[in-house]
Design a protein around this motif. Structure first.
Motif: not given
Length: 105
Positions: A25-33, A36-45, A49-59
Motif C-alpha cells: 500500500t502506497i500512501q500519497f500525501n498530497i492536497s487530497e490524500p 494505491a494498493t497493489i495485490s494479486d497483480d491488481v492496483c486499486t486507488v 488515508t491508508a491505516s497500513d501503508a508500507n510507504v508514504i510519499l509527501t509532496m
C-alpha cells in the motif's frame, strides 16, 4: 487534472510484469490524500488515508504528477526536498517500475 484524479489513472498503467507477487500500500500525501494498493497483480486507488501503508510519499501535487510521468527523477526530488518519504525506502525506489509512464502522459 488534479493529482488525485491523476492517481486514479494508475490502475490502467500498471506494469503487470513488474508487480508479480507484490503486495503493498502506497500512501500519497498530497492536497487530497489518496493511496494505491497493489495485490494479486491488481492496483486499486482510493481517496483518503491508508491505516497500513508500507510507504508514504509527501509532496506537492504538480511534483507528484511529474514524478509519475517520469519527468522528475525520484532521487533528485528527494535530495532537493521536493519529496519526503516514510516507511519502506526500497519499495519507494521500485514504484516507478510498477507503472508505465507512457500510459500516464
Amino acid at each position: 487534472m488534479s493529482a488525485n484524479e491523476f492517481l486514479h489513472r494508475l490502475p490502467a498503467a500498471l506494469n503487470q510484469g513488474a508487480v508479480s507477487g507484490v503486495r503493498c500500500t502506497i500512501q500519497f500525501n498530497i492536497s487530497e490524500p489518496a493511496f494505491a494498493t497493489i495485490s494479486d497483480d491488481v492496483c486499486t486507488v482510493q481517496s483518503g488515508t491508508a491505516s497500513d501503508a508500507n510507504v508514504i510519499l509527501t509532496m506537492a501535487d504538480e511534483d507528484l504528477i511529474s514524478l509519475l510521468k517520469g519527468d522528475l527523477d525520484g532521487m533528485a526530488a528527494f535530495m532537493g526536498g521536493k519529496l519526503q518519504l516514510e516507511g519502506d525506502l526500497m519499495l519507494a525506489q521500485q514504484i516507478s517500475g510498477y507503472f508505465d509512464a507512457s500510459r500516464l502522459a
